[in-house]
Design a protein around this motif. Structure first.
Motif, PDB file in Angstrom:
ATOM      1  N   CYS A  44       0.985  -0.990  -0.058  1.00  0.00           N
ATOM      2  CA  CYS A  44       0.223  -0.178  -0.085  1.00  0.00           C
ATOM      3  C   CYS A  44       0.656   1.277  -0.062  1.00  0.00           C
ATOM      4  CB  CYS A  44      -0.935   0.015   1.238  1.00  0.00           C
ATOM      5  SG  CYS A  44      -2.143  -1.446   1.612  1.00  0.00           S
ATOM      6  N   ALA A  60       0.544  -4.634   5.627  1.00  0.00           N
ATOM      7  CA  ALA A  60      -0.983  -4.229   5.743  1.00  0.00           C
ATOM      8  C   ALA A  60      -1.774  -5.422   5.384  1.00  0.00           C
ATOM      9  CB  ALA A  60      -1.515  -3.150   4.786  1.00  0.00           C
ATOM     10  N   GLU A 101      -4.707  -6.384   5.985  1.00  0.00           N
ATOM     11  CA  GLU A 101      -6.119  -6.242   5.550  1.00  0.00           C
ATOM     12  C   GLU A 101      -6.328  -4.939   4.722  1.00  0.00           C
ATOM     13  OE1 GLU A 101      -9.290  -6.843   8.198  1.00  0.00           O
ATOM     14  OE2 GLU A 101      -7.933  -7.736   9.469  1.00  0.00           O
ATOM     15  N   VAL A 102      -6.892  -4.909   3.610  1.00  0.00           N
ATOM     16  CA  VAL A 102      -7.053  -3.905   2.625  1.00  0.00           C
ATOM     17  C   VAL A 102      -8.665  -4.320   2.084  1.00  0.00           C
ATOM     18  CG1 VAL A 102      -6.675  -2.444   0.740  1.00  0.00           C
ATOM     19  CG2 VAL A 102      -4.917  -3.399   2.254  1.00  0.00           C
ATOM     20  N   LEU A 107     -12.905   2.911   1.832  1.00  0.00           N
ATOM     21  CA  LEU A 107     -11.308   1.932   1.629  1.00  0.00           C
ATOM     22  C   LEU A 107     -11.106   1.864   3.290  1.00  0.00           C
ATOM     23  CD1 LEU A 107      -8.686   1.022   0.616  1.00  0.00           C
ATOM     24  CD2 LEU A 107      -7.985   3.138   0.627  1.00  0.00           C
ATOM     25  N   ARG A 108     -10.822   0.355   3.592  1.00  0.00           N
ATOM     26  CA  ARG A 108     -10.321   0.286   5.014  1.00  0.00           C
ATOM     27  C   ARG A 108      -9.066  -0.402   4.984  1.00  0.00           C
ATOM     28  NH1 ARG A 108     -10.779  -4.520   7.375  1.00  0.00           N
ATOM     29  NH2 ARG A 108     -10.423  -4.615   9.780  1.00  0.00           N
ATOM     30  N   ILE A 109      -8.156   0.097   5.753  1.00  0.00           N
ATOM     31  CA  ILE A 109      -6.843  -0.717   5.799  1.00  0.00           C
ATOM     32  C   ILE A 109      -6.356  -0.804   7.152  1.00  0.00           C
ATOM     33  CG2 ILE A 109      -4.245  -0.286   5.241  1.00  0.00           C
ATOM     34  CD1 ILE A 109      -5.348   2.015   3.091  1.00  0.00           C
ATOM     35  N   LEU A 116      -3.045  -1.460   9.275  1.00  0.00           N
ATOM     36  CA  LEU A 116      -1.461  -1.214   9.337  1.00  0.00           C
ATOM     37  C   LEU A 116      -0.826  -2.036  10.393  1.00  0.00           C
ATOM     38  CD1 LEU A 116      -1.287   2.279   7.882  1.00  0.00           C
ATOM     39  CD2 LEU A 116      -1.076   0.250   6.627  1.00  0.00           C
ATOM     40  N   ASN A 127       1.867   6.824  10.263  1.00  0.00           N
ATOM     41  CA  ASN A 127       0.549   6.073  10.223  1.00  0.00           C
ATOM     42  C   ASN A 127      -0.485   6.370  11.246  1.00  0.00           C
ATOM     43  OD1 ASN A 127       1.628   4.555   7.845  1.00  0.00           O
ATOM     44  ND2 ASN A 127       2.352   2.890   9.145  1.00  0.00           N
ATOM     45  N   PHE A 176      -2.277   0.385  -4.500  1.00  0.00           N
ATOM     46  CA  PHE A 176      -2.185  -0.850  -3.989  1.00  0.00           C
ATOM     47  C   PHE A 176      -1.522  -1.664  -5.156  1.00  0.00           C
ATOM     48  CE2 PHE A 176      -3.236  -5.304  -3.826  1.00  0.00           C
ATOM     49  CZ  PHE A 176      -2.613  -5.590  -2.463  1.00  0.00           C
ATOM     50  N   GLU A 185      -6.516   0.681  12.582  1.00  0.00           N
ATOM     51  CA  GLU A 185      -7.175   0.555  11.351  1.00  0.00           C
ATOM     52  C   GLU A 185      -7.695   2.161  10.922  1.00  0.00           C
ATOM     53  OE1 GLU A 185     -11.798  -0.442  10.820  1.00  0.00           O
ATOM     54  OE2 GLU A 185     -10.395  -2.011  11.927  1.00  0.00           O
ATOM     55  N   THR A 238      -9.475   4.483   7.694  1.00  0.00           N
ATOM     56  CA  THR A 238     -10.629   4.147   6.986  1.00  0.00           C
ATOM     57  C   THR A 238     -10.803   5.795   6.061  1.00  0.00           C
ATOM     58  OG1 THR A 238     -12.077   2.782   8.292  1.00  0.00           O
ATOM     59  CG2 THR A 238     -13.214   3.795   6.793  1.00  0.00           C
TER      60      THR A 238
END
Length: 175
Positions: free
Chosen positions: A17, A32, A34-35, A68-70, A72, A79, A113, A149, A151
């Motif tokens: 990402c 990351a 989860e994306v 968009l949810r990431i 980290l 971050n 991404f 997390e 968003t």
């Protein structure tokens, strides 16, 4: 790409990402796990009242949005600043970084991404306009790996030819 059905279309996603703040330089967000990209539409339904039971005879889209949810795992000042809303981190002479909680109301920029998986087709995502706002929480005490997390609302991009979209996804054949 193989036509479905094919086991060659199975997918185990991996990738990197990147975020480019408005007026800034692109940076790697780190690991990351989860994306998620979540498109949504709101519809306005119309029902005919010409018979004893109303029946739906038309449904049109009146609103489109993408979120968009990431998640980290690299706990850096940059971050944390995306979660805690500070675009101007202060760096001391000893390298210590300080951010002010909820100093800003949004953090805008572009998200990219770069798919790097070994199994399945590679997915690349380009979102030219995103707006991060405060969501999720940060837990500084845990017996697990720490995570942040964040968003963002994906914003529409208007083009000079009159078209618009929220960004692009490119699928590259695994072969």
């Amino acid at each position: 790409m193989p036509a479905s059905p094919s086991v060659d279309n199975y997918f185990i996603g991996k990738g990197v990402c990147f975020f480019t703040p408005t007026g800034g330089v692109e940076r790697d967000l780190g690991n990351a796990p989860e994306v998620e990209l979540t498109p949504a539409v709101e519809k306005l339904d119309h029902f005919s009242s010409r018979t004893g039971t109303r029946t739906k005879d038309r449904s049109i889209v009146i609103e489109k949005s993408v979120t968009l949810r990431i998640v980290l795992e690299e706990i850096t000042a940059e971050n944390l600043a995306m979660l805690l809303m500070d675009q101007d981190i202060t760096t001391a002479t000893d390298g210590t970084k300080t951010l002010r909680i909820l100093k800003d109301t949004e953090i805008t920029g572009a998200f990219r991404f770069d798919g790097r998986n070994d199994v399945g087709n590679r997915i690349d995502i380009n979102l030219p306009s995103v707006s991060f706002g405060p969501t999720g929480s940060f837990n500084p005490i845990s017996d697990e790996w720490g995570q942040i997390e964040i968003t963002a609302e994906v914003l529409v991009t208007e083009y000079t030819d009159g078209t618009s979209d929220f960004g692009t996804i490119t699928v590259t054949d695994a072969a």
